[in-house]
Scaffold this motif. Structure first.
Motif, PDB file in Angstrom:
ATOM      1  N   SER B 168      11.492  40.671  -0.321  1.00 29.63           N
ATOM      2  CA  SER B 168      11.299  41.170  -1.407  1.00 29.63           C
ATOM      3  C   SER B 168      10.782  42.395  -2.131  1.00 29.63           C
ATOM      4  O   SER B 168      10.155  43.291  -1.228  1.00 29.63           O
ATOM      5  CB  SER B 168       9.848  40.315  -1.904  1.00 29.63           C
ATOM      6  OG  SER B 168       9.092  40.586  -2.218  1.00 29.63           O
ATOM      7  N   ASP B 171       6.657  45.443  -3.463  1.00 30.01           N
ATOM      8  CA  ASP B 171       5.238  44.649  -3.263  1.00 30.01           C
ATOM      9  C   ASP B 171       4.117  45.810  -2.724  1.00 30.01           C
ATOM     10  O   ASP B 171       3.579  46.394  -3.183  1.00 30.01           O
ATOM     11  CB  ASP B 171       5.080  43.584  -2.348  1.00 30.01           C
ATOM     12  CG  ASP B 171       5.757  42.226  -2.633  1.00 30.01           C
ATOM     13  OD1 ASP B 171       6.259  42.514  -3.668  1.00 30.01           O
ATOM     14  OD2 ASP B 171       6.321  42.038  -1.758  1.00 30.01           O
ATOM     15  N   SER B 254       8.103  39.080  -5.530  1.00 29.26           N
ATOM     16  CA  SER B 254       6.844  38.377  -4.562  1.00 29.26           C
ATOM     17  C   SER B 254       5.943  37.843  -6.116  1.00 29.26           C
ATOM     18  O   SER B 254       6.063  38.361  -7.059  1.00 29.26           O
ATOM     19  CB  SER B 254       6.342  38.855  -3.940  1.00 29.26           C
ATOM     20  OG  SER B 254       5.220  39.834  -4.415  1.00 29.26           O
ATOM     21  N   SER B 255       5.723  36.811  -5.852  1.00 30.95           N
ATOM     22  CA  SER B 255       4.857  36.003  -6.863  1.00 30.95           C
ATOM     23  C   SER B 255       3.222  36.718  -6.780  1.00 30.95           C
ATOM     24  O   SER B 255       3.115  36.818  -7.986  1.00 30.95           O
ATOM     25  CB  SER B 255       4.063  34.324  -6.543  1.00 30.95           C
ATOM     26  OG  SER B 255       4.716  33.623  -6.178  1.00 30.95           O
TER      27      SER B 255
END
Lengths: 344, 344
Positions: B168, B171, B254-255
């Motif tokens: 992802s 981040d 990403s979450s």
């Protein structure tokens, strides 16, 4: 505890202790270069060394082109010291924001010209900001190759081998001193000759290749003199497990060195024994090969070879032999790059 | 004129202009690594990258072991981006006198552990003093190998290829922001996950090896995302002579990133498109190979592959396609390492 309490060699020993032993086939770590076996063909040589503004040079004293030239030269000298051929360079620059583009161009011009002279391709690199710190840093990794069975290590010397050097010793240290202390009654030619040996040392690449190419184990061990003769001979003896006798009267000194030593009232042999950054080759030779090797170096490179002593058994230690016949222990008094205070 | 007036890529272009063309057989310079042909056996990969205190890290914010780990990781990522296998590292340290030995030990412990994880031998290096400047610098040159015919360059993409990424995006940039701006209502787990992606990114070495090992030209081009997706995709398109369409809705986020973006009221796609230092792999794929490559990455590395767009003809340029169907030009907004002002 601050790292300033440690010396360079102590820190290196601390950081390298317990490192994973390289896979078999990687046949030398801790010499002038790492000697690496990629499985087929020639062996690979890898080395890195940097020059830091205010530690190794200043923009005021060193001609810009010399700064680039020297940074490559000190790495070329490490490849030469293994008997190898330089091939590829990676150049990592740490640039202070206030550096002028003209200074960078000048330094890089010297670097590129030096690379071209020695058939070395600059194949990669990196640029990073110092983030405000005013010091320029040039860090070079140099890769070379050497034919299997022809790499010259520090570890092959035996009692009875002759200790030899190329060129003359101490000029670089004398040149450095002329920047730091006024030398009266010294000719501009002498001044320039010695200073150039400091700001733009000549790596003995062709000499190293010649010595590495010889068949039959004539040259038994080699390194380059970057820390000073006493220190580097100690490195060689430690790795070879032997002692050495150096004949003081035989150490090759240049005429400019002798004249500047007189002007500065300094013992020229101190520079030759303990001054750093000569970048001459220090090697050991089977006595029977002396004539052949001397004449090959003279004919193919126009470089003089001088025998300065003889490898001894380990139990004899390192000694300095005086013309009157008496001997004294030779203590290493090497340049410690971390504690170096002299600035040009 | 000061070099601060120039950007990183301008300076690189200036310094590398007119460099001697490497001898034939040296088949790639200017990619993530130099790709060098020593004549027999595997090809050699060489890359170098540094981390500078106050620019890339601070001793206060980054765990000591992460500093060492990351410096090797960013180089491992360059080897991965060519489909290669890391082999040997040379570590050049510039040490400020006031650095504590405990800090140096901690950094080196991270470096050694990372080297061991990726079967990389530390075979050489150099230590130099900063001469008073307070900044620690770690500069690593990493050597790797890649089988002939299997190196993945930036230059092989063709119109119709799928644009893929591992993992992802964004981040690391989000993690950096959490050091600079307080993020309310964010769980310690989210904070730690994002910060670790910044201070200790995971190089995609096994994924790169897998992609490099595939037969039949399935993967057509690859690099790692160090400058940010928009910048690195631009590099790939420039070298491949093509355009690209990125589908905004497909970019993997990403979450933790989504939650922190909400807290900081920042567009998460800005970090994913333009944030640097993800160290994910960006590669192009023949559409017919998608299922095979996706399942191989999943099964052998447990790493997700996401298709984020399609390579276009050069004339189409680089575009960003929105979910409502409209498109806009995608401008690179890369990290400039020389002008980087953000400090952790």
């Amino acid at each position: 505890m601050d790292i300033s309490a440690f010396g360079e060699f102590e820190l290196i020993a601390r950081l390298t202790a317990g490192l994973a032993v390289p896979a078999s086939g990687d046949i030398g770590v801790g010499d002038d270069c790492a000697l690496l076996d990629l499985g087929r063909g020639d062996l690979l040589l890898a080395t890195c060394d940097s020059q830091v503004e205010g530690v190794h040079f200043t923009l005021q004293s060193s001609p810009l082109e010399h700064i680039g030239r020297k940074t490559l030269a000190i790495n070329l000298s490490d490849i030469a010291a293994m008997g190898g051929t330089p091939r590829y360079a990676l150049v990592s620059l740490l640039l202070p924001p206030r550096l002028s583009i003209e200074a960078l161009d000048g330094i890089y011009a010297g670097l590129r010209a030096q690379a071209q002279r020695f058939d070395t391709a600059i194949v990669g690199g990196n640029i990073s900001s110092t983030g405000g710190s005013p010091q320029l840093v040039i860090d070079i990794t140099l890769l070379g190759t050497v034919e299997r069975g022809h790499a010259l290590l520090r570890s092959g010397a035996h009692a009875g081998d002759l200790i030899c050097v190329t060129g003359s010793l101490g000029d670089s240290a004398a040149g450095l001193q002329t920047f730091l202390r006024p030398a009266a009654n010294v000719s501009p030619q002498d001044l320039q000759a010695l200073r150039e040996r400091h700001t733009s040392p000549e790596p003995r690449v062709r000499e190293g290749q010649l010595l590495g190419s010889l068949e039959g184990g004539k040259v038994t061990a080699m390194l380059d003199i970057s820390d000073g003769l006493s220190g580097d001979l100690t490195h060689l003896c430690e790795r070879s497990g032997c002692g050495a006798r150096v004949d003081l009267a035989s150490i090759p000194l240049s005429s400019p060195l002798l004249r500047v030593a007189r002007s500065l009232q300094h013992d020229p042999l101190d520079w030759a024994l303990h001054g750093g950054e000569d970048y001459e080759l220090l090697f050991t030779l089977r006595p029977s090969a002396l004539d052949e090797v001397r004449s090959a170096l003279q004919q193919q490179c126009a470089t003089p070879l001088t025998v300065i002593g003889e490898i001894q058994p380990l139990t004899s230690g390192l000694t300095l032999s005086y013309p009157d016949g008496h001997s004294e222990p030779l203590h290493p008094h090497s340049w410690d790059h971390l504690k170096k205070e002299n600035k040009v």
